[in-house]
Structures are given as C-alpha cells and as structure tokens.
Design a protein around this motif. Sequence first.
Motif, PDB file in Angstrom:
ATOM      1  N   THR A 182       0.843  -1.180   0.000  1.00  0.00           N
ATOM      2  CA  THR A 182       0.000   0.000   0.000  1.00  0.00           C
ATOM      3  C   THR A 182       0.885   1.238   0.000  1.00  0.00           C
TER       4      THR A 182
ATOM      5  N   TYR B 196      -2.281   4.425   3.858  1.00  0.00           N
ATOM      6  CA  TYR B 196      -2.406   4.187   5.293  1.00  0.00           C
ATOM      7  C   TYR B 196      -2.487   5.490   6.086  1.00  0.00           C
TER       8      TYR B 196
ATOM      9  N   ARG C  12      -8.005   2.234  10.208  1.00  0.00           N
ATOM     10  CA  ARG C  12      -6.684   1.585  10.250  1.00  0.00           C
ATOM     11  C   ARG C  12      -6.801   0.177  10.790  1.00  0.00           C
TER      12      ARG C  12
ATOM     13  N   LEU D  27      -5.771  -3.108   8.634  1.00  0.00           N
ATOM     14  CA  LEU D  27      -4.707  -4.016   9.060  1.00  0.00           C
ATOM     15  C   LEU D  27      -5.220  -5.430   9.270  1.00  0.00           C
TER      16      LEU D  27
ATOM     17  N   LEU E 125       3.052  -7.494   4.614  1.00  0.00           N
ATOM     18  CA  LEU E 125       2.497  -6.189   4.275  1.00  0.00           C
ATOM     19  C   LEU E 125       3.633  -5.184   4.184  1.00  0.00           C
TER      20      LEU E 125
ATOM     21  N   VAL F 192       4.042  -1.124   3.871  1.00  0.00           N
ATOM     22  CA  VAL F 192       3.347   0.154   3.947  1.00  0.00           C
ATOM     23  C   VAL F 192       4.329   1.243   3.543  1.00  0.00           C
TER      24      VAL F 192
ATOM     25  N   ASP G  46       4.547   5.253   3.021  1.00  0.00           N
ATOM     26  CA  ASP G  46       3.792   6.466   3.315  1.00  0.00           C
ATOM     27  C   ASP G  46       4.734   7.631   3.548  1.00  0.00           C
TER      28      ASP G  46
ATOM     29  N   LEU H 191       2.844  -0.206  13.451  1.00  0.00           N
ATOM     30  CA  LEU H 191       2.597  -1.415  12.656  1.00  0.00           C
ATOM     31  C   LEU H 191       3.281  -2.650  13.232  1.00  0.00           C
TER      32      LEU H 191
END
Length: 118
Positions: free
Chosen positions: A34, A38, A46, A50, A60, A62, A64, A102
């Motif tokens: 992603t 996020y 969120r 998740l 995963l 992330v 950002d 996370l």
Amino acid sequence: MLALTRARVPDARLMQALFPPLPFATGAFDRLVTANFYGLLRPAERALFLTEARRVARELLVIDLRSDSGTHQERHEVRTVEQDTYSIYRRRFTPQSLSTELDGEVIYGGRYFLVVQV
C-alpha cells in the motif's frame, strides 16, 4: 480508473469493491503493498485495514509520507482540485512512529517516504 486501466492493459484482471472486506480469499497473496493510503486512515479504519491486510497476505509493505518536521503529525489539510476545495485527514510519520504502530521494520527511511515491512 478501471476504464483507463482496461484501455492500457486489456488482459489485466480488474476488480472494484467496497472495503471492508477485501474481496480476496484468506492467504491469497504473498505480499500486499500500500502506498500513500495508510496515512489517510482514521483509527477505526486503520484497524479494519490491518485486519484485512493480514488476512489476505502473509506480508504487508506500507509506503507512506515521512514527516518534514521530524515529529509524527496528524492534521486536516486543504486540497484544491480545479474549483473544488476540500479537507483531508493526513498523517505524516517518523520511522519510529510508523514502525511502532505497525509492529514492523523500517526497510527504507528516505527523505520523503518510509517503507515498513510487517
């Protein structure tokens, strides 16, 4: 966006769905990525994201925005597209804030973006 994608990649399998849930089987993917998503999610969103990401993928990533100030930021930001102006909820992370949230590992800590592997 689907029409544009179909024109550019006619053999691609395309899906459109409301979230949650993600329209994929449990364990369908090795990795879910992603980017710049996020940080737009509010707390309840969120948690749902998740949960679903962990359901459909073993890993995963992330990607950002990194905070310019060196501190974790949460705020509403104004955006203008043509004549429309609207507010978005946006978070910008420090490497520590995103990896801690996370429970993951920072695998890229660039000047503008972070990548955390979960």
